[in-house]
Each structure stands twice: as structure tokens, then as C-alpha cells.
Motif scaffolding. Structure first.
Motif, PDB file in Angstrom:
ATOM      1  N   HIS A   1       0.842  -1.188   0.000  1.00 44.73           N
ATOM      2  CA  HIS A   1       0.000   0.000   0.000  1.00 44.73           C
ATOM      3  C   HIS A   1       0.883   1.246   0.000  1.00 44.73           C
ATOM      4  N   ALA A   2       0.276   2.362  -0.365  1.00 49.33           N
ATOM      5  CA  ALA A   2       0.999   3.631  -0.404  1.00 49.33           C
ATOM      6  C   ALA A   2       0.781   4.374   0.897  1.00 49.33           C
ATOM      7  N   GLU A   3       1.831   4.989   1.385  1.00 53.64           N
ATOM      8  CA  GLU A   3       1.757   5.910   2.519  1.00 53.64           C
ATOM      9  C   GLU A   3       2.444   7.185   2.053  1.00 53.64           C
ATOM     10  N   GLY A   4       1.646   8.124   1.581  1.00 51.81           N
ATOM     11  CA  GLY A   4       2.211   9.335   0.997  1.00 51.81           C
ATOM     12  C   GLY A   4       2.912   8.980  -0.298  1.00 51.81           C
ATOM     13  N   GLU A   5       4.200   9.262  -0.389  1.00 54.05           N
ATOM     14  CA  GLU A   5       4.983   8.954  -1.586  1.00 54.05           C
ATOM     15  C   GLU A   5       5.733   7.624  -1.446  1.00 54.05           C
ATOM     16  N   ARG A   6       5.524   6.923  -0.335  1.00 53.44           N
ATOM     17  CA  ARG A   6       6.237   5.679  -0.088  1.00 53.44           C
ATOM     18  C   ARG A   6       5.335   4.485  -0.340  1.00 53.44           C
ATOM     19  N   MET A   7       5.931   3.362  -0.761  1.00 54.91           N
ATOM     20  CA  MET A   7       5.211   2.104  -0.925  1.00 54.91           C
ATOM     21  C   MET A   7       5.677   1.180   0.195  1.00 54.91           C
ATOM     22  N   ILE A   8       4.719   0.564   0.881  1.00 58.92           N
ATOM     23  CA  ILE A   8       5.024  -0.294   2.031  1.00 58.92           C
ATOM     24  C   ILE A   8       4.579  -1.718   1.726  1.00 58.92           C
ATOM     25  N   LEU A   9       5.500  -2.672   1.900  1.00 59.74           N
ATOM     26  CA  LEU A   9       5.208  -4.091   1.771  1.00 59.74           C
ATOM     27  C   LEU A   9       5.076  -4.659   3.168  1.00 59.74           C
ATOM     28  N   THR A  10       3.961  -5.332   3.422  1.00 57.94           N
ATOM     29  CA  THR A  10       3.752  -6.002   4.706  1.00 57.94           C
ATOM     30  C   THR A  10       3.573  -7.482   4.415  1.00 57.94           C
ATOM     31  N   ASN A  11       4.403  -8.313   5.044  1.00 56.34           N
ATOM     32  CA  ASN A  11       4.283  -9.758   4.878  1.00 56.34           C
ATOM     33  C   ASN A  11       4.636 -10.423   6.202  1.00 56.34           C
ATOM     34  N   ALA A  12       4.877 -11.710   6.159  1.00 56.85           N
ATOM     35  CA  ALA A  12       5.165 -12.444   7.393  1.00 56.85           C
ATOM     36  C   ALA A  12       6.442 -11.944   8.070  1.00 56.85           C
ATOM     37  N   ASP A  13       7.349 -11.353   7.294  1.00 56.35           N
ATOM     38  CA  ASP A  13       8.596 -10.831   7.857  1.00 56.35           C
ATOM     39  C   ASP A  13       8.424  -9.449   8.475  1.00 56.35           C
ATOM     40  N   GLY A  14       7.256  -8.837   8.308  1.00 56.24           N
ATOM     41  CA  GLY A  14       7.008  -7.507   8.864  1.00 56.24           C
ATOM     42  C   GLY A  14       6.822  -6.471   7.765  1.00 56.24           C
ATOM     43  N   ARG A  15       7.019  -5.203   8.146  1.00 57.11           N
ATOM     44  CA  ARG A  15       6.847  -4.083   7.213  1.00 57.11           C
ATOM     45  C   ARG A  15       8.194  -3.655   6.659  1.00 57.11           C
ATOM     46  N   GLN A  16       8.189  -3.319   5.359  1.00 56.01           N
ATOM     47  CA  GLN A  16       9.398  -2.743   4.784  1.00 56.01           C
ATOM     48  C   GLN A  16       9.012  -1.809   3.646  1.00 56.01           C
ATOM     49  N   GLU A  17       9.793  -0.759   3.501  1.00 55.65           N
ATOM     50  CA  GLU A  17       9.535   0.207   2.433  1.00 55.65           C
ATOM     51  C   GLU A  17      10.121  -0.324   1.131  1.00 55.65           C
ATOM     52  N   ILE A  18       9.358  -0.163   0.049  1.00 54.11           N
ATOM     53  CA  ILE A  18       9.797  -0.584  -1.274  1.00 54.11           C
ATOM     54  C   ILE A  18      10.273   0.655  -2.007  1.00 54.11           C
ATOM     55  N   ASP A  19      11.511   0.650  -2.459  1.00 57.42           N
ATOM     56  CA  ASP A  19      12.067   1.778  -3.196  1.00 57.42           C
ATOM     57  C   ASP A  19      11.743   1.575  -4.670  1.00 57.42           C
ATOM     58  N   LEU A  20      10.882   2.424  -5.237  1.00 49.05           N
ATOM     59  CA  LEU A  20      10.473   2.290  -6.627  1.00 49.05           C
ATOM     60  C   LEU A  20      11.417   2.999  -7.580  1.00 49.05           C
ATOM     61  N   LEU A  21      12.277   3.867  -7.092  1.00 48.63           N
ATOM     62  CA  LEU A  21      13.214   4.593  -7.935  1.00 48.63           C
ATOM     63  C   LEU A  21      14.611   4.039  -7.754  1.00 48.63           C
ATOM     64  N   PRO A  22      15.427   4.060  -8.815  1.00 50.72           N
ATOM     65  CA  PRO A  22      16.801   3.577  -8.640  1.00 50.72           C
ATOM     66  C   PRO A  22      17.567   4.517  -7.718  1.00 50.72           C
ATOM     67  N   PRO A  23      18.570   4.015  -7.030  1.00 56.68           N
ATOM     68  CA  PRO A  23      19.336   4.884  -6.135  1.00 56.68           C
ATOM     69  C   PRO A  23      20.023   5.990  -6.934  1.00 56.68           C
ATOM     70  N   GLN A  24      20.021   7.190  -6.388  1.00 57.07           N
ATOM     71  CA  GLN A  24      20.642   8.333  -7.044  1.00 57.07           C
ATOM     72  C   GLN A  24      22.135   8.343  -6.719  1.00 57.07           C
ATOM     73  N   PRO A  25      22.988   8.542  -7.736  1.00 59.40           N
ATOM     74  CA  PRO A  25      24.423   8.585  -7.460  1.00 59.40           C
ATOM     75  C   PRO A  25      24.778   9.836  -6.670  1.00 59.40           C
ATOM     76  N   ALA A  26      25.839   9.732  -5.923  1.00 59.78           N
ATOM     77  CA  ALA A  26      26.290  10.870  -5.130  1.00 59.78           C
ATOM     78  C   ALA A  26      26.753  11.982  -6.071  1.00 59.78           C
ATOM     79  N   PRO A  27      26.423  13.233  -5.754  1.00 64.85           N
ATOM     80  CA  PRO A  27      26.863  14.336  -6.618  1.00 64.85           C
ATOM     81  C   PRO A  27      28.374  14.494  -6.520  1.00 64.85           C
ATOM     82  N   ASN A  28      29.077  13.986  -7.501  1.00 66.82           N
ATOM     83  CA  ASN A  28      30.524  13.980  -7.484  1.00 66.82           C
ATOM     84  C   ASN A  28      31.006  14.224  -8.905  1.00 66.82           C
ATOM     85  N   ALA A  29      31.915  15.144  -9.108  1.00 70.12           N
ATOM     86  CA  ALA A  29      32.402  15.484 -10.447  1.00 70.12           C
ATOM     87  C   ALA A  29      33.119  14.297 -11.075  1.00 70.12           C
TER      88      ALA A  29
END
Length: 145
Positions: free
Chosen positions: A62-90
Motif C-alpha cells: 500500500h501507499a503511505e504518501g509517496e512511499r510504498m510499504i510491503l507487509t508480509n510475514a517478515d514484517g513491514r518494509q519500504e519498497i524503493d520504486l526509484l533507482p538509487p541516485q548517485p552521489a553528486p561527485n564530479a
């Protein structure tokens, strides 16, 4: 009399696949969270909710604001739908993608190609080559076949 008019959110498939208790529990939690969200921020966005079973294990997303939450037998965890952003480095930007060979999409190696006069109807630029092939592979008259 009141019990006759109670609306059930379950469908026969929920009961058949044994997901009824999970559906009821998750819906009750979401109703409570939606009521709190409505009280705090006014009308909420359109809800997103998915529940079911995978491998015999119940889950819900389910969605909680802009976050997606997966709830299963292991508990709750946030699902990251966007790829990780690289660190701003030249250095990271320089080591990333190579420079494009043709960034404007203009090929300059054959500038005269593509500007020829079009063939007249019934003619093709391939006609001369096809005639030469035909001559090369046609056996001579009266010769062996």
C-alpha cells in the motif's frame, strides 16, 4: 436489522484462497490510517492497495504518501520504486557515460548520400546491378545447362 445491511468487502476468491483474514486486517488498518490522514491533511490522494498470497504466504502493498510499504510475514518494509541516485561527485560524472559519437544525429562521413534525384516510376537504383547479376548467372545459349 443493522447486520443485514452491513457491506462486506470480501469476495468469494478471498475466502477460497484463505486471504479473508489478511484482507480484513489490512483494510481495517488502512481505514484507520486514511481517517488520520484525512484529519491531518484534508482529502487524500487516490489510494493504492494490493493484497494477496505468494507461495502460500499473505502479503499486502500500500501507499503511505509517496512511499510504498510491503507487509508480509517478515514484517513491514519500504519498497524503493526509484533507482538509487548517485552521489553528486564530479569524478563520477566524468567516469560515467562516454561522449556520444554523433550527439546531433547528423552523419558527416557521406555528405552527398541521400540527396540523389529520385528514380522515375518503374526504375530502381538496383536495376543495373541486377542486370549484371542476371548476365553473370545466365548460361550461354546452346551451352550446357
Amino acid at each position: 436489522m443493522e447486520g443485514r445491511f452491513r457491506h462486506s468487502v470480501l469476495v468469494p476468491a478471498d475466502r477460497f484462497f484463505g486471504a479473508a483474514s489478511e484482507v480484513k486486517k489490512t483494510l481495517a488498518a488502512r481505514v484507520q490510517a486514511n481517517a488520520l490522514e484525512l484529519a491531518r491533511h484534508g482529502l487524500p490522494k487516490a489510494p493504492f492497495y494490493l493484497t494477496g498470497q505468494a507461495g502460500g504466504q499473505p502479503f499486502s502493498v500500500h501507499a503511505e504518501g509517496e512511499r510504498m510499504i510491503l507487509t508480509n510475514a517478515d514484517g513491514r518494509q519500504e519498497i524503493d520504486l526509484l533507482p538509487p541516485q548517485p552521489a553528486p561527485n564530479a569524478d563520477a560524472a566524468a567516469a560515467g557515460m562516454p561522449e556520444p559519437v554523433c550527439p546531433q544525429g547528423i552523419v558527416t562521413s557521406f555528405p552527398e548520400e541521400g540527396f540523389e534525384e529520385p528514380s522515375t516510376p518503374g526504375e530502381s537504383p538496383l536495376d543495373d546491378g541486377l542486370a549484371r547479376l542476371h548476365e553473370a548467372f545466365t548460361p550461354p545459349e546452346g551451352g550446357e545447362a
